[in-house]
Design an enzyme around this catalytic site. Structure first.
Site, PDB file in Angstrom:
ATOM      1  N   ASP A  36      44.327  32.694  55.083  1.00  0.00           N
ATOM      2  CA  ASP A  36      44.696  34.098  55.301  1.00  0.00           C
ATOM      3  C   ASP A  36      45.831  34.155  56.310  1.00  0.00           C
ATOM      4  OD1 ASP A  36      44.754  36.830  55.669  1.00  0.00           O
ATOM      5  OD2 ASP A  36      42.990  36.868  56.988  1.00  0.00           O
ATOM      6  N   ASP A  91      43.340  39.919  57.423  1.00  0.00           N
ATOM      7  CA  ASP A  91      42.420  40.863  56.763  1.00  0.00           C
ATOM      8  C   ASP A  91      41.180  40.154  56.208  1.00  0.00           C
ATOM      9  OD1 ASP A  91      43.405  39.532  54.565  1.00  0.00           O
ATOM     10  OD2 ASP A  91      44.057  41.325  53.481  1.00  0.00           O
ATOM     11  N   ASP A 115      45.741  34.603  51.082  1.00  0.00           N
ATOM     12  CA  ASP A 115      46.880  35.269  50.441  1.00  0.00           C
ATOM     13  C   ASP A 115      48.005  34.277  50.148  1.00  0.00           C
ATOM     14  OD1 ASP A 115      48.033  34.910  53.015  1.00  0.00           O
ATOM     15  OD2 ASP A 115      47.149  36.812  53.666  1.00  0.00           O
ATOM     16  N   ASP A 167      46.443  31.841  35.977  1.00  0.00           N
ATOM     17  CA  ASP A 167      45.247  32.136  35.197  1.00  0.00           C
ATOM     18  C   ASP A 167      45.565  33.301  34.264  1.00  0.00           C
ATOM     19  OD1 ASP A 167      42.412  32.302  34.599  1.00  0.00           O
ATOM     20  OD2 ASP A 167      42.078  31.435  36.589  1.00  0.00           O
ATOM     21  N   ASP A 185      41.436  32.015  30.587  1.00  0.00           N
ATOM     22  CA  ASP A 185      40.064  32.444  30.834  1.00  0.00           C
ATOM     23  C   ASP A 185      39.330  32.799  29.539  1.00  0.00           C
ATOM     24  OD1 ASP A 185      38.201  33.210  33.020  1.00  0.00           O
ATOM     25  OD2 ASP A 185      38.294  35.175  32.074  1.00  0.00           O
ATOM     26  N   GLU A 244      39.814  27.634  29.091  1.00  0.00           N
ATOM     27  CA  GLU A 244      38.448  27.585  29.574  1.00  0.00           C
ATOM     28  C   GLU A 244      37.617  27.736  28.307  1.00  0.00           C
ATOM     29  OE1 GLU A 244      35.232  29.720  32.533  1.00  0.00           O
ATOM     30  OE2 GLU A 244      36.476  30.914  31.221  1.00  0.00           O
ATOM     31  N   HIS A 263      35.742  27.382  40.789  1.00  0.00           N
ATOM     32  CA  HIS A 263      35.301  28.627  41.436  1.00  0.00           C
ATOM     33  C   HIS A 263      34.047  29.229  40.807  1.00  0.00           C
ATOM     34  CE1 HIS A 263      37.375  29.811  37.886  1.00  0.00           C
ATOM     35  NE2 HIS A 263      36.924  31.034  38.008  1.00  0.00           N
ATOM     36  N   ASP A 264      33.649  28.726  39.644  1.00  0.00           N
ATOM     37  CA  ASP A 264      32.419  29.213  39.008  1.00  0.00           C
ATOM     38  C   ASP A 264      31.260  28.252  39.250  1.00  0.00           C
ATOM     39  OD1 ASP A 264      33.734  31.384  37.905  1.00  0.00           O
ATOM     40  OD2 ASP A 264      34.167  30.341  36.023  1.00  0.00           O
TER      41      ASP A 264
HETATM   42  O1  TEU Z   1      34.217  32.392  33.417  1.00  0.00           O
HETATM   43  C1  TEU Z   1      33.532  32.546  32.196  1.00  0.00           C
HETATM   44  C2  TEU Z   1      32.106  32.288  32.377  1.00  0.00           C
HETATM   45  O2  TEU Z   1      31.280  33.148  32.579  1.00  0.00           O
HETATM   46  C3  TEU Z   1      31.754  30.865  32.419  1.00  0.00           C
HETATM   47  O3  TEU Z   1      31.342  30.621  33.695  1.00  0.00           O
HETATM   48  C4  TEU Z   1      30.772  30.481  31.368  1.00  0.00           C
HETATM   49  O4  TEU Z   1      30.817  31.288  30.272  1.00  0.00           O
HETATM   50  C5  TEU Z   1      29.360  30.413  31.884  1.00  0.00           C
HETATM   51  O5  TEU Z   1      29.341  29.748  33.100  1.00  0.00           O
HETATM   52  C6  TEU Z   1      28.485  29.670  30.919  1.00  0.00           C
HETATM   53  O6  TEU Z   1      27.689  28.773  31.581  1.00  0.00           O
HETATM   54  C7  TEU Z   1      35.463  32.977  33.568  1.00  0.00           C
HETATM   55  C8  TEU Z   1      35.954  32.847  34.986  1.00  0.00           C
HETATM   56  O7  TEU Z   1      36.142  31.508  35.301  1.00  0.00           O
HETATM   57  C9  TEU Z   1      34.993  33.560  35.891  1.00  0.00           C
HETATM   58  O8  TEU Z   1      35.318  33.408  37.243  1.00  0.00           O
HETATM   59  C10 TEU Z   1      35.002  35.013  35.505  1.00  0.00           C
HETATM   60  O9  TEU Z   1      34.030  35.677  36.252  1.00  0.00           O
HETATM   61  C11 TEU Z   1      34.740  35.221  34.026  1.00  0.00           C
HETATM   62  O10 TEU Z   1      35.480  34.335  33.196  1.00  0.00           O
HETATM   63  C12 TEU Z   1      35.159  36.605  33.613  1.00  0.00           C
HETATM   64  O11 TEU Z   1      36.562  36.699  33.633  1.00  0.00           O
END
Ligand code: TEU
Length: 562
Positions: A30, A34, A38, A107, A209, A263, A338-339
């Site tokens: 950052d 904030d 960024d 993305d 995505d 993805e 990140h997921d």
């Molecule tokens: O993720 C899609 C999503 O939900 C995947 O994580 C997957 O379908 C799921 O884990 C199945 O196990 C993407 C992005 O990476 C995520 O950050 C977003 O929240 C989502 O799409 C919506 O845009």
């Protein structure tokens, strides 16, 4: 390897040889206090990024967004999110990367937009509006639409009733993320125009995505029985998906020297080549969920069954995915993003005595497979899950809304909280740990998500000066991969496949043969390689006194050459 031999390698491509470093901009650095990372924060750390030796940076969405899902809900695709900065900042950041020989991948989130996008505002205003057809609507006179599951909805329902026009709209993700209607050629043209805008600015690719979900049967029939319990598969099998991606390739992608990666939820070893085989042509790469979802039951709830997978399953999945690309296409490999939770917590062991060793072992795995590695920022420090024990600490719509849903169902909240300590997405989103000053040096303000309290011992500054740190291990092995085409292009063969503790494989290219041994456990473990280890030369490993006799110390990783 000499240049002549290198030139013999068929189908060489820069993106096959690249190491991709993923930055979650909200949590990197950052610059203005904030509490939200960024673009100027990224600019201030370009020399750090360069020092890693990586080739490509992938940034999560940086576009205007009300941030219902941290930027995956875009309200304007050609404006920078105000929390992240301005278009001038973007231009400076891109130039700074290019000066340093780093490419930039953005993305592309076009399965859905934000409900605050001007297209959706128009679309929902009247049934006759010219933008109506930009989204999927179901008029109430037709009765209730057939069930579609939503990932983030508090009722699990992907249809949201909208009073203004007495119709339901479709949202596979949150109700603020309405799905775009790809059947409408105008929508596709708008998207292609926007993609050209970014390519003309000079970006080097897109991570796409949930691109597998874009095509839908707009008659919205009842979910066919074979997909019950597996709606992700259904979402990923829309009939026209390849037609759209081929059109996108023809009209946009083929005009630029860029890389693309889908993805790919719902992609399988049976169908992935339909996305990435060179002769289609559609995209360059895709990433699958078959390995990363091991032990999650069901994956969309991320409830973890710790005994729901074994190293044998893990090896089988990766070996199967390697084999698919024997002749065509190209793979990807990742253990965090990140997921996902932090790699070391999920796949290694984050206890103090094993954290560094197992982080280095997992990094060795990622950097020695035949696939482009996507490495998640912070994993080079061995950052760990924060493991929140109360729902109030979470910021992620997924965990928050699953909590509400399970509460409504009268389900097991305790199981959700316990599972999400391991699998919850916010674990991978805590701020980057730069140093041991307040907030780990991430911000001078209040961070948007708590900083992991272990920043005092796990941070970049401390690791810079320690030549044995996970950070320096990452730098070494990235360089090693880049200097050794056998690790990029060499044939992969699984060794001792039934060994429950050790992942062992060879990589071979033009007479050069490497053996990679990875102990995935906290116990000493042996491996049967059927190779004469006394002839092997030690190349790289995560212990100062490496094992060269086939018996590995806890979480030991070694690379040997024959
Ligand atoms: O993720 C899609 C999503 O939900 C995947 O994580 C997957 O379908 C799921 O884990 C199945 O196990 C993407 C992005 O990476 C995520 O950050 C977003 O929240 C989502 O799409 C919506 O845009």
């Amino acid at each position: 390897m000499n240049e002549t031999k290198k030139n013999l390698i068929p189908n060489r491509k820069w993106w096959k040889e690249a190491v991709v470093y993923q930055i979650y901009p909200r949590s990197f650095k950052d610059s203005d206090g904030d509490g939200i990372g960024d673009l100027r924060g990224i600019i201030s750390k370009l020399d750090y990024i360069k020092s890693l030796g990586i080739d490509v940076v992938w940034l999560n969405p940086i576009f205007a967004s009300p941030n219902d899902d941290n930027g995956y809900d875009i309200s304007d695709y050609q404006t920078i999110m105000k929390e992240f900065g301005t278009m001038e900042d973007f231009d400076e950041m891109l130039a700074g990367m290019h000066e340093r020989g780093i490419k930039l991948v953005l993305d592309l989130v076009v399965n859905h937009s934000s409900d605050e996008h001007k297209w959706f505002k128009q679309s929902r205003s009247s049934r006759k509006n010219p933008y109506r057809n930009y989204y999927h609507w179901w008029d109430e006179e037709k009765g209730k639409p057939a069930k579609r599951w939503s990932f983030f909805d508090v009722n699990g329902d992907a249809w949201k009733y909208d009073k203004a026009t007495k119709s339901y709209y479709l949202h596979y993700f949150s109700e603020k993320q309405p799905d775009l209607n790809w059947e409408n050629p105008k929508v596709r043209e708008e998207i292609y125009k926007m993609m050209r805008f970014w390519f003309d600015k000079g970006i080097d690719g897109f991570r796409m995505d949930v691109i597998t979900f874009i095509s839908k049967d707009t008659t919205f029939p009842e979910l066919p029985e074979k997909y019950h319990g597996n709606f992700i598969q259904y979402y990923a099998e829309g009939e026209r998906r390849h037609e759209y991606l081929q059109e996108m390739n023809r009209k946009v992608l083929s005009w630029y020297d860029i890389m693309t990666v889908a993805e790919g939820p719902g992609t399988t070893t049976e169908n992935v080549l339909e996305y990435v085989a060179e002769d289609r042509p559609e995209l360059n790469m895709a990433y699958h969920f078959e390995a990363i979802d091991l032990g999650l039951q069901p994956p969309e709830r991320r409830l973890l069954d710790p005994n729901g997978w074994s190293l044998i399953d893990f090896k089988n999945v990766y070996s199967k995915w390697d084999a698919v690309f024997a002749e065509k296409g190209w793979g990807t490999i990742y253990l965090g993003n990140h997921d996902q939770p932090r790699m070391v917590t999920r796949w290694g062991n984050d206890a103090p005595e094993f954290r560094e060793l197992s982080s280095k072992m997992l990094t060795t795995f990622l950097m020695t497979m035949r696939a482009t590695p996507y490495y998640y920022f912070g994993d080079e420090l061995g950052m760990t899950n924060i493991k929140f024990d109360k729902i109030e600490d979470y910021r992620d719509i997924m965990t928050i809304n699953l909590h509400k849903l399970i509460e409504k169902e009268g389900g097991d909240i305790e199981q959700l909280i316990e599972s999400h300590k391991i699998s919850g997405r916010d674990n991978g989103r805590t701020p980057f740990q730069w140093d041991d000053t307040a907030n780990a040096g991430f911000t001078s303000g209040e961070p948007w998500l708590k900083v992991n309290p272990n920043y005092e011992t796990i941070n970049a500054e401390l690791q810079e000066i320690d030549e044995n740190s996970t950070l320096n291990y990452f730098r070494n092995i990235v360089k090693y991969r880049k200097d050794n085409p056998v690790l990029i292009y060499g044939k992969y063969t699984l060794v001792d496949k039934d060994n429950p503790n050790v992942y062992a494989f060879t990589r071979e290219l033009y007479g050069k043969k490497l053996l990679v041994l990875l102990n995935f456990t906290e116990k000493e473990s042996s491996v049967k390689t059927y190779l004469d280890l006394s002839r092997a030369k030690f190349l790289l490993g995560n212990y100062p006194n490496p094992s060269v006799n086939g018996t590995l110390k806890p979480f030991e990783a070694v690379i040997l050459e024959f």
